[in-house]
Design a protein around this motif. Structure first.
Motif, mmCIF file in Angstrom:
data_model
loop_
_atom_site.group_PDB
_atom_site.id
_atom_site.type_symbol
_atom_site.label_atom_id
_atom_site.label_comp_id
_atom_site.label_asym_id
_atom_site.label_seq_id
_atom_site.Cartn_x
_atom_site.Cartn_y
_atom_site.Cartn_z
ATOM 1 N N ARG A 138 5.973 16.055 -1.857
ATOM 2 C CA ARG A 138 4.642 15.528 -2.184
ATOM 3 C C ARG A 138 4.696 14.019 -2.403
ATOM 4 O O ARG A 138 3.867 13.271 -1.879
ATOM 5 C CB ARG A 138 4.110 16.232 -3.436
ATOM 6 C CG ARG A 138 2.762 15.695 -3.927
ATOM 7 C CD ARG A 138 2.285 16.455 -5.146
ATOM 8 N NE ARG A 138 3.228 16.370 -6.240
ATOM 9 C CZ ARG A 138 3.286 15.338 -7.102
ATOM 10 N NH1 ARG A 138 2.464 14.312 -6.950
ATOM 11 N NH2 ARG A 138 4.149 15.344 -8.094
ATOM 12 N N LYS B 55 5.084 11.849 0.606
ATOM 13 C CA LYS B 55 3.846 11.669 1.367
ATOM 14 C C LYS B 55 2.870 10.746 0.658
ATOM 15 O O LYS B 55 2.112 10.020 1.296
ATOM 16 C CB LYS B 55 3.188 13.031 1.601
ATOM 17 C CG LYS B 55 3.980 13.935 2.516
ATOM 18 C CD LYS B 55 3.340 15.307 2.620
ATOM 19 C CE LYS B 55 4.160 16.251 3.481
ATOM 20 N NZ LYS B 55 3.625 17.634 3.462
ATOM 21 N N SER B 56 2.863 10.784 -0.680
ATOM 22 C CA SER B 56 1.912 9.979 -1.448
ATOM 23 C C SER B 56 2.454 9.745 -2.850
ATOM 24 O O SER B 56 2.860 10.685 -3.521
ATOM 25 C CB SER B 56 0.556 10.700 -1.536
ATOM 26 O OG SER B 56 -0.342 9.991 -2.352
ATOM 27 N N GLY B 57 2.459 8.501 -3.274
ATOM 28 C CA GLY B 57 2.906 8.186 -4.624
ATOM 29 C C GLY B 57 4.183 7.371 -4.644
ATOM 30 O O GLY B 57 4.268 6.321 -5.269
ATOM 31 N N ASP C 90 3.167 2.869 -2.867
ATOM 32 C CA ASP C 90 1.805 2.921 -2.353
ATOM 33 C C ASP C 90 0.948 1.870 -3.048
ATOM 34 O O ASP C 90 1.150 1.565 -4.228
ATOM 35 C CB ASP C 90 1.174 4.291 -2.592
ATOM 36 C CG ASP C 90 1.734 5.358 -1.671
ATOM 37 O OD1 ASP C 90 2.456 5.014 -0.730
ATOM 38 O OD2 ASP C 90 1.444 6.548 -1.904
ATOM 39 N N ASP D 17 -3.357 0.517 -3.068
ATOM 40 C CA ASP D 17 -4.724 0.556 -2.571
ATOM 41 C C ASP D 17 -4.926 -0.643 -1.645
ATOM 42 O O ASP D 17 -4.612 -1.782 -1.994
ATOM 43 C CB ASP D 17 -5.680 0.480 -3.778
ATOM 44 C CG ASP D 17 -7.143 0.605 -3.388
ATOM 45 O OD1 ASP D 17 -7.500 0.365 -2.217
ATOM 46 O OD2 ASP D 17 -7.953 0.924 -4.289
ATOM 47 N N GLU E 268 -0.802 3.532 6.888
ATOM 48 C CA GLU E 268 -2.006 3.525 6.062
ATOM 49 C C GLU E 268 -2.678 4.873 6.226
ATOM 50 O O GLU E 268 -2.727 5.424 7.327
ATOM 51 C CB GLU E 268 -2.968 2.409 6.476
ATOM 52 C CG GLU E 268 -2.461 1.021 6.204
ATOM 53 C CD GLU E 268 -3.502 -0.052 6.508
ATOM 54 O OE1 GLU E 268 -4.683 0.303 6.695
ATOM 55 O OE2 GLU E 268 -3.127 -1.239 6.558
ATOM 56 N N SER E 269 -3.171 5.421 5.132
ATOM 57 C CA SER E 269 -3.841 6.717 5.194
ATOM 58 C C SER E 269 -4.817 6.851 4.038
ATOM 59 O O SER E 269 -4.728 6.110 3.047
ATOM 60 C CB SER E 269 -2.815 7.856 5.152
ATOM 61 O OG SER E 269 -2.054 7.787 3.961
ATOM 62 N N ASP F 253 -6.106 8.388 0.783
ATOM 63 C CA ASP F 253 -5.571 9.101 -0.379
ATOM 64 C C ASP F 253 -6.731 9.821 -1.058
ATOM 65 O O ASP F 253 -7.583 9.192 -1.690
ATOM 66 C CB ASP F 253 -4.917 8.107 -1.346
ATOM 67 C CG ASP F 253 -4.218 8.794 -2.515
ATOM 68 O OD1 ASP F 253 -4.712 9.831 -2.990
ATOM 69 O OD2 ASP F 253 -3.182 8.276 -2.969
ATOM 70 N N GLU G 207 -6.881 9.459 -5.014
ATOM 71 C CA GLU G 207 -7.342 8.159 -5.498
ATOM 72 C C GLU G 207 -8.628 7.703 -4.806
ATOM 73 O O GLU G 207 -9.219 6.698 -5.203
ATOM 74 C CB GLU G 207 -6.255 7.101 -5.275
ATOM 75 C CG GLU G 207 -4.957 7.371 -6.028
ATOM 76 C CD GLU G 207 -5.116 7.294 -7.528
ATOM 77 O OE1 GLU G 207 -5.993 6.537 -8.005
ATOM 78 O OE2 GLU G 207 -4.370 8.002 -8.238
ATOM 79 N N ALA H 126 -4.735 4.008 1.340
ATOM 80 C CA ALA H 126 -3.461 3.626 0.724
ATOM 81 C C ALA H 126 -2.540 3.020 1.774
ATOM 82 O O ALA H 126 -2.400 3.551 2.874
ATOM 83 C CB ALA H 126 -2.795 4.837 0.077
ATOM 84 N N ARG I 23 1.254 2.247 2.584
ATOM 85 C CA ARG I 23 2.584 2.710 2.161
ATOM 86 C C ARG I 23 3.639 1.708 2.597
ATOM 87 O O ARG I 23 3.663 1.261 3.744
ATOM 88 C CB ARG I 23 2.871 4.078 2.765
ATOM 89 C CG ARG I 23 4.343 4.472 2.670
ATOM 90 C CD ARG I 23 4.507 5.932 2.396
ATOM 91 N NE ARG I 23 4.088 6.262 1.057
ATOM 92 C CZ ARG I 23 4.547 7.301 0.361
ATOM 93 N NH1 ARG I 23 5.429 8.096 0.892
ATOM 94 N NH2 ARG I 23 4.124 7.547 -0.845
#
Length: 199
Positions: free
Chosen positions: A92, A95-97, A136, A138, A158-159, A161, A164, A168, A170
């Motif tokens: 997880r 992929k994000s964070g 990550d 914003d 960039e994707s 989120d 949030e 985002a 990355r």
């Protein structure tokens, strides 16, 4: 030249730490990298105990081990920033964070302090044999992602989120390469990590 260091949170910093978080509320600013301190303002000792639990835990798909530090300015012993470093990543977080959550208190922004924060973070990551970190930011927060770029961060995607509700950006940073490249700039500004006398 100002110097800075990471400090392991301890009980003697209770009032300073609470004042740090309250400044974010005062300025209506998002709180990042605090190790959830904002949820423990009425139980600071409980927060310190939780930090120990988070550091010792085994990584799985729900949780990962982490360390939280205060970024302190040596000249006046003021907490100017905080950081939470995830020492491992699950799928997880890949992929994000990512590995890092950090912040600079609102009244101390615009002084380049978060670059020092990130440089110290890279040194901690090197101690834990973390070769590359993911971060990550914003897309609408250029102060954050420009900090990452200033320490060698490469924008890998960039994707959107959903959590949030933002786009985002990355970044990936090669820890060893970044330290080698930027140590001449930042090493004169930093001191060794300090432990608190009381936990």
């Amino acid at each position: 030249m100002e110097k800075f260091y990471y400090e392991v949170p301890g009980i003697d910093r209770k009032e300073d730490a609470i004042a740090y978080i309250n400044e974010f509320y005062q300025y209506k600013s998002n709180i990042n990298g605090s190790g959830k301190l904002h949820k423990y303002l009425d139980n600071y000792q409980g927060w310190l105990e939780q930090l120990q639990i988070e550091y010792m835990r085994e990584a799985n798909e729900r949780i990962v081990p982490s360390k939280t530090f205060f970024l302190v300015r040596s000249s006046d012993s003021k907490i100017v920033g905080m950081i939470n470093i995830r020492l491992a990543l699950n799928e997880r977080l890949k992929k994000s964070g990512g590995n890092i959550g950090y912040s600079i208190r609102p009244t101390e922004r615009g002084k380049g302090y978060n670059k020092i924060n990130l440089y110290l973070c890279l040194k901690v990551c090197q101690e834990y044999k973390i070769e590359k970190i993911l971060l990550d930011a914003d897309k609408d927060n250029p102060a954050s992602w420009r900090t990452m770029e200033a320490l060698g961060g490469i924008n890998i995607k960039e994707s959107y989120d959903e959590e949030e509700a933002c786009i985002a950006k990355r970044y990936e940073i090669d820890v060893k390469e970044s330290i080698a490249k930027y140590s001449s700039i930042y090493e004169p500004m930093v001191e060794d990590i300090r432990e608190n006398k009381e936990k």
